[in-house]
Design an enzyme around this catalytic site. Sequence first.
Site, short mmCIF file in Angstrom:
data_model
loop_
_atom_site.label_atom_id
_atom_site.label_comp_id
_atom_site.label_asym_id
_atom_site.label_seq_id
_atom_site.Cartn_x
_atom_site.Cartn_y
_atom_site.Cartn_z
NE ARG A 109 -3.57 27.78 -9.57
CZ ARG A 109 -3.39 26.97 -8.53
NH1 ARG A 109 -4.44 26.47 -7.91
NH2 ARG A 109 -2.19 26.65 -8.12
CE1 TYR A 217 3.27 25.15 -16.80
CE2 TYR A 217 5.18 25.20 -15.33
CZ TYR A 217 3.81 25.30 -15.53
OH TYR A 217 2.98 25.55 -14.47
CG ASP A 294 -3.77 25.14 -0.39
OD1 ASP A 294 -3.08 24.11 -0.48
OD2 ASP A 294 -3.66 26.09 -1.18
#
Length: 423
Positions: A109, A217, A294
């Site tokens: 991120r 992952y 968001d």
Amino acid sequence: MNPEPTPDVLVVGGGIGGLSTAYALSRRGLRVRVLEQAPEYGEVGAGLQIAPNCTRILAEYGLLDEAKALGVVPEHMVMRDALDARELTRLDLGDLERRYGFPYMVIHRSDLHGIFLRACRRAGVELLNDQVVVGYENIEGGARVLLQDGRTESAPLVVAADGLHSVARRDLIGDDVVNSSYVAYRAAVPIEQVRHNDIAENDVTVYVGPGCHFVQYALRGGEMFNQVAVFESPKALAGREDWGTPDELDAAFADTCDTVRKGIPLMWRDRWWRMFDRDPVETWVHGRIVLLGDAAHPPLQYMAQGAIMAIEDGWVLAQHYARLAGAAPAGTEPDWDGALAAYEAVRVEHCRRVQTTARSWGELWHLDGEARLRRNAIMRARDIHDYSFTDWVYGPTALTPDEEPEMFTPIPLSSAVVEEPAV
């Protein structure tokens, strides 16, 4: 004293949604100022999955190669049962890239945030810190924000990209967040720490189990390994305030398969993320104040589309601004009202679909008993190249309602033929 000149757009919030939108608008020749409340720009968390509907936009921005260099392009997405580790279904991500024209990637991120931060700096976006916005209001010819220190900032357009707990959402809509009673634990560790845990280094693996799931992952060119553990908190269901604690983490995954159990001790235990969303709303545009990311449509994480939707929002808004600006007579004011109306007309429905589907997928992943066995049977029967469940979201981002693809048709659990005994 406010910096000069007055911006064309104020963006409140310097996360991925705010920065990607600032960059999208600055590419169209607009002066953009970003107001971030933190002392410096940054992101917390670990990995993000970015599907072709996002990498398509990164490619248009000229940022995809940088993202690839910092992330990983996995080979498959594999879903397994968290109790017995049996494979349920998979996506061949190479074939997926051929279908949609752009890769499915995973990236830290903070790395994706850094890509947009550097792009904004190159584009001349004005990036301000320690700017705590406490109120919004429309004014003649635009909107303004009130800051905690008593100052105001104004512009013809104010983009509220201030997140799940948005001040703009509070002021303009007044609804509350919805508590899912689920909590996420994360960890990104050097891959050497997990190489003996039966991991699949080249895949995104999702283990789905009763009231829990576990995602794995690789990140950063395969040097790190990302893990996410999500579970339903009994304390939350009981109405307690101290919910989602590490003791609940250990209990939630006690009966899972070896690979999952080996991953749980590596999770960060000094922080956890309680999972909230909001009910979809129809109105994101309030005069010259527009909700984005968001603040407009916070989803649960099951579709891995939260950051992507925010990036799409900014791209769509910039596209409509440019379309109308290009058609306007020279010297006229930008048609922000037209651009905002076009943005809202297409994004509200798409994001409503993602929000509601994410809730449904969360329920599907966490089934127990007979329902779990039926789900497993349906998933195992899926053809690996069946894209009916992804075409509506991984294809090109719609700019108008008529471009929005048809939704998939759900398969009822009652149609499954269960041949295995209950576990």
